[in-house]
Scaffold this motif. Structure first.
Motif: not given
Length: 164
Positions: A50-64
């Protein structure tokens, strides 16, 4: 013609344990807005495909990402007046929306309906090819919630005009 308000959700994956990570809206006036969602501690499911599709990392979610309650409040503020938004993946999106509002301790003040309910048979028959053409023409980045919601809205408009 008034455009329908479209809602799209990107998620940590599919199935049990998945959760919303981004919610986007395409408003009736064609403007879009999207928010990343900060995962709760108990939201552990993460699908690297799923991350490959949307390009959003869990780390980015925690930061932003924005807190769950803030995103739920924003959705109610945006949608309570019209009371209705549409999704092309109602089964998934409604489940993720329910999860978001449950964890925010709030009730949605709007309904999410399946986009399919708005479409005529001719629109349905042209849907896929029209959507693909719009992606090519406009260089739309897929699997980001705001862009996907707008793509659905544009596809709705073009398939409707083609049938007129």
């Amino acid at each position: 013609m008034t455009l329908p308000t479209l809602l799209d959700i990107e998620a940590s994956g599919f199935g049990r344990g998945s959760y919303p990570i981004e919610i986007g809206l395409a408003r009736a006036d064609g403007s879009t807005c999207a928010f990343l969602i900060q995962p709760l501690n108990e939201w552990m499911h993460w699908d690297s495909k799923a991350e490959l599709l949307h390009g959003i990392s869990r780390g980015r979610l925690q930061r932003e990402g924005r807190p769950v309650s803030e995103v739920a409040r924003w959705l109610n503020d945006e949608l309570s007046e019209i009371g209705l938004a549409y999704s092309d993946s109602w089964g998934y999106d409604n489940t993720w929306l329910s999860l978001l509002f449950h964890h925010a301790g709030m009730m949605p003040r709007f309904r999410l309906e399946a986009l399919r309910r708005l479409l005529s048979e001719p629109q349905l028959s042209r849907w896929k090819s029209t959507k693909e053409a719009l992606v090519r023409e406009r260089g739309i980045v897929r699997h980001r919630a705001g862009e996907d919601a707008r793509l659905l809205q544009l596809t709705y408009l073009r398939t409707r005009q083609a049938g007129a």
